[in-house]
Design a protein around this motif. Sequence first.
Motif, PDB file in Angstrom:
ATOM      1  N   SER A 175     -15.673 -34.304   8.808  1.00 14.56           N
ATOM      2  CA  SER A 175     -15.800 -32.892   9.169  1.00 14.56           C
ATOM      3  C   SER A 175     -16.632 -32.733  10.436  1.00 14.56           C
ATOM      4  CB  SER A 175     -16.428 -32.102   8.020  1.00 14.56           C
ATOM      5  OG  SER A 175     -17.747 -32.551   7.745  1.00 14.56           O
ATOM      6  N   THR A 220     -11.624 -31.563   9.068  1.00 14.39           N
ATOM      7  CA  THR A 220     -12.016 -30.173   8.847  1.00 14.39           C
ATOM      8  C   THR A 220     -13.014 -29.754   9.924  1.00 14.39           C
ATOM      9  OG1 THR A 220     -11.728 -30.456   6.458  1.00 14.39           O
ATOM     10  CG2 THR A 220     -13.013 -28.553   7.191  1.00 14.39           C
ATOM     11  N   TRP A 266     -22.411 -32.139   2.437  1.00 14.21           N
ATOM     12  CA  TRP A 266     -21.990 -33.491   2.820  1.00 14.21           C
ATOM     13  C   TRP A 266     -22.899 -34.489   2.119  1.00 14.21           C
ATOM     14  CZ3 TRP A 266     -24.538 -30.013   5.897  1.00 14.21           C
ATOM     15  CH2 TRP A 266     -25.850 -30.351   6.231  1.00 14.21           C
ATOM     16  N   ARG A 310      -8.342 -34.161   4.783  1.00 14.44           N
ATOM     17  CA  ARG A 310      -9.045 -32.890   4.951  1.00 14.44           C
ATOM     18  C   ARG A 310      -9.854 -32.584   3.696  1.00 14.44           C
ATOM     19  NH1 ARG A 310      -3.964 -29.116   6.211  1.00 14.44           N
ATOM     20  NH2 ARG A 310      -3.501 -29.976   4.165  1.00 14.44           N
ATOM     21  N   ILE A 311     -10.910 -31.808   3.854  1.00 10.04           N
ATOM     22  CA  ILE A 311     -11.720 -31.435   2.689  1.00 10.04           C
ATOM     23  C   ILE A 311     -10.879 -30.649   1.689  1.00 10.04           C
ATOM     24  CG2 ILE A 311     -13.658 -30.002   1.913  1.00 10.04           C
ATOM     25  CD1 ILE A 311     -15.161 -30.845   4.438  1.00 10.04           C
TER      26      ILE A 311
END
Length: 260
Positions: free
Chosen positions: A64, A89, A179, A239-240
């Motif tokens: 991200s 992301t 995170w 992607r998240i």
Amino acid sequence: MNREQEKKEFINFAKSSLLALSGILLVLMGFYYLPDAVATMKQTSDRKLPIYCVEKKEPKVALSFDAAWGNEDTKRILKILKKHNVHVTFFMTGGWIESYPDDVKAIAKAGHDLGNHSENHKQMSQLSKEQCKEELMKPHEKVKKLTGKDMILFRPPYGDYNNTVVEAANENGYHCIQWDVDSLDWKDYGVDSILNTVLNHKHLGNGSIILCHNGAKYTADALDDLITGLEEKGFQLVRISDLIYKDNYEMDAEGRQHKA
């Protein structure tokens, strides 16, 4: 019974009595303090947590990028991601969205997640719930107008949150994201530092969420080798929105999301 025997008997009786009395006192203290202990446990369990990482059997991680200042490297980052066929992301502030609308569109067109990073990059734990919602929905509407997409991922600025922030996000259809692996790219220590920090991070594992910044000095320089290094470790970058569970999930005390 002589006096010496009487003395011994009395001492033994006194010891037994003291032991019994101590036991009673311990029991009474337990009853007295137990409600407080239970209340403390309940209070701890009521704490709302963002998603720091996800419990996964598959070796998947999410990369991200926080976008709050500058766009000098955005096109280069997108080019490297395309080269590796990797989707990530981007968490964007309202100011960044306004300043770089073409980049927002390019990120969306490339298939990356568009994430919300608040309107003004404030410490949101200091705000009321209504103020939090305003910080959320202003960038939401800007992205909706530019791309037609509704964002569902929110990262609090500075990683600063409390129950009010998480609740405000949830009530507006957002998943609050933190995170568990910080690249520390914002410290500008260099390419090798970023690579070493991420690839040898003690928390790096299945379901990790990795924090980078699109405007940090060495991030774009490190990105190619970072992706290669993660893939060589057997990780698939996603992607998240593809990593997290959208519903029917539980959170443990470490902020790890589990499927219910």
